[in-house]
Design a protein around this motif. Structure first.
Motif, PDB file in Angstrom:
ATOM      1  N   MET A 118      -7.493  -1.592 -10.358  1.00 55.13           N
ATOM      2  CA  MET A 118      -6.884  -0.974  -9.192  1.00 55.13           C
ATOM      3  C   MET A 118      -6.077  -2.037  -8.450  1.00 55.13           C
ATOM      4  SD  MET A 118      -8.652   1.283  -6.188  1.00 55.13           S
ATOM      5  CE  MET A 118      -8.949   2.607  -7.333  1.00 55.13           C
ATOM      6  N   THR A 119      -4.881  -1.651  -8.007  1.00 51.90           N
ATOM      7  CA  THR A 119      -4.009  -2.590  -7.306  1.00 51.90           C
ATOM      8  C   THR A 119      -4.378  -2.664  -5.825  1.00 51.90           C
ATOM      9  OG1 THR A 119      -2.356  -0.946  -6.699  1.00 51.90           O
ATOM     10  CG2 THR A 119      -2.113  -2.005  -8.875  1.00 51.90           C
ATOM     11  N   GLN A 120      -3.853  -3.681  -5.156  1.00 51.90           N
ATOM     12  CA  GLN A 120      -4.081  -3.812  -3.717  1.00 51.90           C
ATOM     13  C   GLN A 120      -3.500  -2.604  -2.982  1.00 51.90           C
ATOM     14  OE1 GLN A 120      -2.720  -7.463  -1.989  1.00 51.90           O
ATOM     15  NE2 GLN A 120      -3.134  -6.789   0.081  1.00 51.90           N
ATOM     16  N   HIS A 121      -2.342  -2.138  -3.420  1.00 57.31           N
ATOM     17  CA  HIS A 121      -1.714  -0.974  -2.792  1.00 57.31           C
ATOM     18  C   HIS A 121      -2.611   0.260  -2.929  1.00 57.31           C
ATOM     19  CE1 HIS A 121       1.517   1.560  -1.311  1.00 57.31           C
ATOM     20  NE2 HIS A 121       1.326   2.356  -2.350  1.00 57.31           N
ATOM     21  N   GLU A 122      -3.160   0.465  -4.103  1.00 61.10           N
ATOM     22  CA  GLU A 122      -4.059   1.606  -4.329  1.00 61.10           C
ATOM     23  C   GLU A 122      -5.316   1.491  -3.468  1.00 61.10           C
ATOM     24  OE1 GLU A 122      -2.934   2.596  -8.978  1.00 61.10           O
ATOM     25  OE2 GLU A 122      -4.412   1.042  -8.526  1.00 61.10           O
ATOM     26  N   MET A 123      -5.846   0.289  -3.343  1.00 64.76           N
ATOM     27  CA  MET A 123      -7.031   0.086  -2.502  1.00 64.76           C
ATOM     28  C   MET A 123      -6.704   0.347  -1.029  1.00 64.76           C
ATOM     29  SD  MET A 123      -9.693  -0.515  -4.258  1.00 64.76           S
ATOM     30  CE  MET A 123     -10.809  -1.127  -3.031  1.00 64.76           C
ATOM     31  N   THR A 124      -5.520  -0.064  -0.623  1.00 62.65           N
ATOM     32  CA  THR A 124      -5.096   0.170   0.755  1.00 62.65           C
ATOM     33  C   THR A 124      -4.973   1.662   1.025  1.00 62.65           C
ATOM     34  OG1 THR A 124      -3.961  -1.955   0.829  1.00 62.65           O
ATOM     35  CG2 THR A 124      -3.280  -0.305   2.440  1.00 62.65           C
ATOM     36  N   LEU A 125      -4.374   2.395   0.086  1.00 69.40           N
ATOM     37  CA  LEU A 125      -4.272   3.847   0.253  1.00 69.40           C
ATOM     38  C   LEU A 125      -5.647   4.502   0.261  1.00 69.40           C
ATOM     39  CD1 LEU A 125      -1.171   4.724  -1.950  1.00 69.40           C
ATOM     40  CD2 LEU A 125      -1.286   4.498   0.543  1.00 69.40           C
ATOM     41  N   ARG A 126      -6.550   3.991  -0.545  1.00 69.53           N
ATOM     42  CA  ARG A 126      -7.919   4.533  -0.553  1.00 69.53           C
ATOM     43  C   ARG A 126      -8.581   4.316   0.809  1.00 69.53           C
ATOM     44  NH1 ARG A 126     -12.153   3.159  -5.253  1.00 69.53           N
ATOM     45  NH2 ARG A 126     -10.789   4.579  -6.353  1.00 69.53           N
ATOM     46  N   ARG A 131      -3.585  -5.580   9.559  1.00 69.43           N
ATOM     47  CA  ARG A 131      -2.678  -4.578  10.138  1.00 69.43           C
ATOM     48  C   ARG A 131      -1.279  -4.596   9.498  1.00 69.43           C
ATOM     49  NH1 ARG A 131      -3.520  -1.905  14.872  1.00 69.43           N
ATOM     50  NH2 ARG A 131      -4.884  -3.556  15.654  1.00 69.43           N
ATOM     51  N   PRO A 132      -0.591  -5.754   9.395  1.00 68.48           N
ATOM     52  CA  PRO A 132       0.755  -5.739   8.787  1.00 68.48           C
ATOM     53  C   PRO A 132       0.745  -5.258   7.331  1.00 68.48           C
ATOM     54  CG  PRO A 132       0.365  -7.827   9.904  1.00 68.48           C
ATOM     55  CD  PRO A 132      -0.934  -7.072   9.891  1.00 68.48           C
ATOM     56  N   MET A 133      -0.280  -5.616   6.580  1.00 66.12           N
ATOM     57  CA  MET A 133      -0.390  -5.181   5.190  1.00 66.12           C
ATOM     58  C   MET A 133      -0.552  -3.659   5.123  1.00 66.12           C
ATOM     59  SD  MET A 133      -3.422  -5.824   2.427  1.00 66.12           S
ATOM     60  CE  MET A 133      -4.490  -4.858   3.481  1.00 66.12           C
ATOM     61  N   LEU A 134      -1.372  -3.112   5.994  1.00 67.96           N
ATOM     62  CA  LEU A 134      -1.592  -1.673   6.015  1.00 67.96           C
ATOM     63  C   LEU A 134      -0.314  -0.935   6.414  1.00 67.96           C
ATOM     64  CD1 LEU A 134      -5.092  -1.658   7.742  1.00 67.96           C
ATOM     65  CD2 LEU A 134      -4.626  -1.097   5.354  1.00 67.96           C
ATOM     66  N   ILE A 135       0.385  -1.451   7.406  1.00 68.06           N
ATOM     67  CA  ILE A 135       1.637  -0.841   7.842  1.00 68.06           C
ATOM     68  C   ILE A 135       2.648  -0.855   6.697  1.00 68.06           C
ATOM     69  CG2 ILE A 135       3.641  -1.177   9.359  1.00 68.06           C
ATOM     70  CD1 ILE A 135       1.598  -2.030  11.548  1.00 68.06           C
ATOM     71  N   ASN A 136       2.780  -1.982   6.022  1.00 64.48           N
ATOM     72  CA  ASN A 136       3.716  -2.068   4.901  1.00 64.48           C
ATOM     73  C   ASN A 136       3.356  -1.105   3.780  1.00 64.48           C
ATOM     74  OD1 ASN A 136       5.407  -3.964   6.043  1.00 64.48           O
ATOM     75  ND2 ASN A 136       4.295  -5.693   5.180  1.00 64.48           N
ATOM     76  N   ALA A 137       2.082  -0.962   3.499  1.00 63.70           N
ATOM     77  CA  ALA A 137       1.653  -0.047   2.437  1.00 63.70           C
ATOM     78  C   ALA A 137       2.022   1.391   2.782  1.00 63.70           C
ATOM     79  CB  ALA A 137       0.146  -0.170   2.200  1.00 63.70           C
ATOM     80  N   VAL A 138       1.811   1.781   4.030  1.00 60.91           N
ATOM     81  CA  VAL A 138       2.157   3.151   4.445  1.00 60.91           C
ATOM     82  C   VAL A 138       3.668   3.353   4.374  1.00 60.91           C
ATOM     83  CG1 VAL A 138       2.164   4.769   6.377  1.00 60.91           C
ATOM     84  CG2 VAL A 138       0.096   3.475   5.848  1.00 60.91           C
TER      85      VAL A 138
END
Length: 73
Positions: free
Chosen positions: A1-9, A57-64
């Motif tokens: 699982m990628t970091q992006h997928e984990m963030t979306l989860r 927070r910045p990582m989560l914002i970028n993922a969204v």
């Protein structure tokens, strides 16, 4: 699982439908305004968790934003 997928989860685990642009907009607002403590799994109120959430927070914002761009194409 990628970091992006984990963030979306993580975002989905907070009640947001990550397949909906409208819900992702709501998630973006929540991420931008909530306490850093809520941006880690299991809010504890500990200063370390708050600081960790602020770092995330910045990582989560970028993922969204990336997911919103994918949905609009």
């Amino acid at each position: 699982m990628t970091q992006h997928e984990m963030t979306l989860r993580f975002i989905a685990s907070n009640g947001f439908d990550v397949t909906s642009s409208k819900e992702l907009e709501k998630a973006l607002e929540w991420i931008s305004t909530t306490s850093g403590d809520n941006l880690v799994c299991g809010s504890t109120g500990y200063q370390f968790d708050i600081e960790l959430g602020e770092m995330r927070r910045p990582m989560l914002i970028n993922a969204v934003k990336n997911e919103l761009n994918k949905l609009s194409n």
